[in-house]
Design a protein around this motif. Sequence first.
Motif, PDB file in Angstrom:
ATOM      1  N   VAL A  85       1.188   1.725   9.908  1.00 41.30           N
ATOM      2  CA  VAL A  85       0.126   1.737   8.999  1.00 41.30           C
ATOM      3  C   VAL A  85      -0.315   2.305  10.710  1.00 41.30           C
ATOM      4  CG1 VAL A  85      -2.135   1.897   7.927  1.00 41.30           C
ATOM      5  CG2 VAL A  85      -0.405   1.382   7.034  1.00 41.30           C
ATOM      6  N   THR A  86       0.144   3.390  10.594  1.00 42.48           N
ATOM      7  CA  THR A  86      -0.242   3.495  12.600  1.00 42.48           C
ATOM      8  C   THR A  86      -1.052   4.881  13.173  1.00 42.48           C
ATOM      9  OG1 THR A  86       2.259   4.584  13.792  1.00 42.48           O
ATOM     10  CG2 THR A  86       1.700   1.782  12.982  1.00 42.48           C
ATOM     11  N   SER A  87      -1.249   4.739  14.039  1.00 44.82           N
ATOM     12  CA  SER A  87      -1.646   6.012  14.123  1.00 44.82           C
ATOM     13  C   SER A  87      -1.175   7.220  14.477  1.00 44.82           C
ATOM     14  CB  SER A  87      -2.313   5.942  15.984  1.00 44.82           C
ATOM     15  OG  SER A  87      -3.606   5.356  15.594  1.00 44.82           O
ATOM     16  N   SER A  88      -0.188   6.988  15.246  1.00 44.31           N
ATOM     17  CA  SER A  88       1.464   8.045  15.026  1.00 44.31           C
ATOM     18  C   SER A  88       2.327   8.338  13.668  1.00 44.31           C
ATOM     19  CB  SER A  88       2.108   7.487  16.048  1.00 44.31           C
ATOM     20  OG  SER A  88       2.755   6.480  15.579  1.00 44.31           O
ATOM     21  N   ARG A  95      -8.700  -5.172   8.243  1.00 45.05           N
ATOM     22  CA  ARG A  95      -9.091  -4.412   7.921  1.00 45.05           C
ATOM     23  C   ARG A  95      -8.677  -2.938   8.656  1.00 45.05           C
ATOM     24  NH1 ARG A  95     -13.014  -4.552   3.679  1.00 45.05           N
ATOM     25  NH2 ARG A  95     -12.801  -2.455   3.365  1.00 45.05           N
ATOM     26  N   PHE A  96      -8.391  -1.661   8.240  1.00 46.25           N
ATOM     27  CA  PHE A  96      -7.768  -1.090   8.773  1.00 46.25           C
ATOM     28  C   PHE A  96      -9.191  -0.109   8.971  1.00 46.25           C
ATOM     29  CE2 PHE A  96      -3.547  -2.082   7.391  1.00 46.25           C
ATOM     30  CZ  PHE A  96      -2.459  -2.574   8.454  1.00 46.25           C
ATOM     31  N   SER A  97      -8.857   1.084   9.962  1.00 53.66           N
ATOM     32  CA  SER A  97      -9.906   1.780   9.443  1.00 53.66           C
ATOM     33  C   SER A  97      -9.732   3.228  10.397  1.00 53.66           C
ATOM     34  CB  SER A  97     -11.379   1.973  10.461  1.00 53.66           C
ATOM     35  OG  SER A  97     -11.343   1.484  11.715  1.00 53.66           O
ATOM     36  N   LEU A  98     -10.258   4.749  10.273  1.00 50.19           N
ATOM     37  CA  LEU A  98      -9.019   5.739  10.745  1.00 50.19           C
ATOM     38  C   LEU A  98     -10.238   6.744  10.744  1.00 50.19           C
ATOM     39  CD1 LEU A  98      -6.036   7.262   9.372  1.00 50.19           C
ATOM     40  CD2 LEU A  98      -8.305   8.797   9.146  1.00 50.19           C
ATOM     41  N   TYR A 119      -6.814   6.340   1.155  1.00 50.75           N
ATOM     42  CA  TYR A 119      -7.295   6.129   2.242  1.00 50.75           C
ATOM     43  C   TYR A 119      -6.983   4.458   3.561  1.00 50.75           C
ATOM     44  CZ  TYR A 119     -10.146   9.708   0.417  1.00 50.75           C
ATOM     45  OH  TYR A 119     -11.119  10.365   0.093  1.00 50.75           O
ATOM     46  N   VAL A 120      -6.734   4.021   4.288  1.00 52.92           N
ATOM     47  CA  VAL A 120      -6.231   2.773   4.909  1.00 52.92           C
ATOM     48  C   VAL A 120      -7.481   1.834   4.629  1.00 52.92           C
ATOM     49  CG1 VAL A 120      -4.910   3.660   6.011  1.00 52.92           C
ATOM     50  CG2 VAL A 120      -7.384   3.392   7.303  1.00 52.92           C
ATOM     51  N   GLU A 121      -9.139   1.830   5.047  1.00 56.57           N
ATOM     52  CA  GLU A 121      -9.311   1.790   4.410  1.00 56.57           C
ATOM     53  C   GLU A 121      -9.921   0.490   3.411  1.00 56.57           C
ATOM     54  OE1 GLU A 121     -10.574   4.446   7.272  1.00 56.57           O
ATOM     55  OE2 GLU A 121     -10.371   4.798   5.021  1.00 56.57           O
ATOM     56  N   ALA A 163       1.157  -1.405  -0.157  1.00 54.54           N
ATOM     57  CA  ALA A 163      -0.438   0.015   0.293  1.00 54.54           C
ATOM     58  C   ALA A 163       0.849   1.152   0.309  1.00 54.54           C
ATOM     59  CB  ALA A 163      -0.987  -0.077   1.197  1.00 54.54           C
ATOM     60  N   LEU A 164       0.941   2.362  -0.976  1.00 50.95           N
ATOM     61  CA  LEU A 164       1.022   3.453  -0.798  1.00 50.95           C
ATOM     62  C   LEU A 164       0.486   4.168  -0.649  1.00 50.95           C
ATOM     63  CD1 LEU A 164       3.809   4.855  -2.168  1.00 50.95           C
ATOM     64  CD2 LEU A 164       2.292   5.125  -4.234  1.00 50.95           C
ATOM     65  N   LEU A 165       0.701   5.075   0.336  1.00 52.83           N
ATOM     66  CA  LEU A 165      -0.039   6.254   1.665  1.00 52.83           C
ATOM     67  C   LEU A 165       0.758   7.254   0.954  1.00 52.83           C
ATOM     68  CD1 LEU A 165      -1.187   3.468   4.825  1.00 52.83           C
ATOM     69  CD2 LEU A 165      -2.807   4.020   2.731  1.00 52.83           C
ATOM     70  N   GLY A 166      -0.352   8.691   1.563  1.00 50.58           N
ATOM     71  CA  GLY A 166       0.041   9.821   1.141  1.00 50.58           C
ATOM     72  C   GLY A 166      -1.360  10.809   1.200  1.00 50.58           C
ATOM     73  N   ALA A 167      -0.589  12.292   1.330  1.00 50.07           N
ATOM     74  CA  ALA A 167      -2.374  13.038   1.346  1.00 50.07           C
ATOM     75  C   ALA A 167      -2.124  13.215  -0.334  1.00 50.07           C
ATOM     76  CB  ALA A 167      -1.788  14.000   2.675  1.00 50.07           C
ATOM     77  N   ASN A 168      -3.118  13.993  -0.659  1.00 50.60           N
ATOM     78  CA  ASN A 168      -3.143  15.295  -1.569  1.00 50.60           C
ATOM     79  C   ASN A 168      -1.936  15.384  -1.884  1.00 50.60           C
ATOM     80  OD1 ASN A 168      -5.263  13.716  -2.547  1.00 50.60           O
ATOM     81  ND2 ASN A 168      -6.353  15.726  -1.339  1.00 50.60           N
ATOM     82  N   GLY A 169      -0.766  15.110  -3.359  1.00 48.39           N
ATOM     83  CA  GLY A 169      -0.204  16.151  -3.231  1.00 48.39           C
ATOM     84  C   GLY A 169       1.562  15.856  -2.680  1.00 48.39           C
ATOM     85  N   ALA A 170       1.481  14.492  -2.116  1.00 44.98           N
ATOM     86  CA  ALA A 170       2.414  14.111  -1.477  1.00 44.98           C
ATOM     87  C   ALA A 170       3.584  13.586  -2.988  1.00 44.98           C
ATOM     88  CB  ALA A 170       1.625  12.754  -0.484  1.00 44.98           C
ATOM     89  N   GLY A 171       2.997  12.621  -3.664  1.00 42.45           N
ATOM     90  CA  GLY A 171       3.471  12.549  -4.476  1.00 42.45           C
ATOM     91  C   GLY A 171       3.540  11.858  -5.396  1.00 42.45           C
TER      92      GLY A 171
END
Length: 258
Positions: A231-234, A252-255, A202-204, A33-41
Motif C-alpha cells: 500500500v504505497t503511493s507508487s 490508518r492509511f489515507s490517500l 479505499y485504503v481508509e 486487504a484486497l485492493l483495486g479499482a472498479n472492474g479490476a476483478g
Amino acid sequence: MKKILDIQNLSFIKDKEILKSISWQVEKGERWALLGANGAGKTSLLSVICGYEVPSSGIMTVDGKTYSECEWQRVREKIAIVSANINRKIQTSETALEIVVSGEFAMINFWGTADEKVCQKAVRKMKELGVFHLAASRWSQLSQGERQKVQIARSLMVNPTVMFLDEPCTGLDPVARDNFVGFMEKISESKKIPAIVLATHYVEEIPPSFTNAMVIRDGEVLASGKIGDVVTSSVLSEAYGADCKVSRRNGRFSLKIS
C-alpha cells in the motif's frame, strides 16, 4: 504457518478474460486487504474462490482441499463471505438471531426450528461480537452497519477457515464507516476469528492490525505481500491510473489524488 488459501495461475473467462494467472497464498491468522479499482476483478476473484463461478484454469486449494478433486460445496461451508448480495436476499421480517442461526445450515433465511444447542451457539457468537442486543430486532430495523455485523456473526457459525468481507462499508456514512472500521479492528485482533480478506476500493477502510495486502489491476496481480510494502503511493498510482499520495498515521492509511 498453515496455508488456508493457495491459488496458482488462476484464470477466469466469461465473455472475456477477467482474471489472468492469479497466484496468491493466505496463511492462518493473516489479515489481508484486497485492493483495486472498479472492474479490476476483486469481486470475480472472491466469486471463483467461493464457488459461485467456475475457474477456467489454474489450481485452487482451500484448507488443504483442491478444487476439482473434492466436493466443492462441502469446502464452501468453511468459507465465509459477507456481501451486499447476501444482504439483499434476506427477508425483512427475519430477526437478527434467526439470521445468525441460519448460518449453521448454510441458508439465507431460516426455515424450520433450530434446537437449543444451535440457538445457544448463535447467542455466543453474537455476544462475542457485541451484537447480542440486536437479537430480537428485525432485518428491516437494522442499520447498514448493524446488518454487516450480524452477517459476520452468521458467517462464523460454521467455524470457517477464512472470512471474506466484500466491500462491507458500502452505503455507510463517514461516521458509520469509521465505527465499522473500529469493529473490524476489534475482531481482527481476536484469535477466535479466522483469516480475513477485506476487499475494498479505499485504503481508509483498512484496520490498523491488517498484515498483508494484494492489489490487482485488469485481472492481474500488481503487488502482493506485507501491507507496508504494497500500500504505497507508487503501487496505488499504477492501480488507479492517477497520481496517488498514500500516508499512514496511527496505523490508518489515507490517500489523496494529486
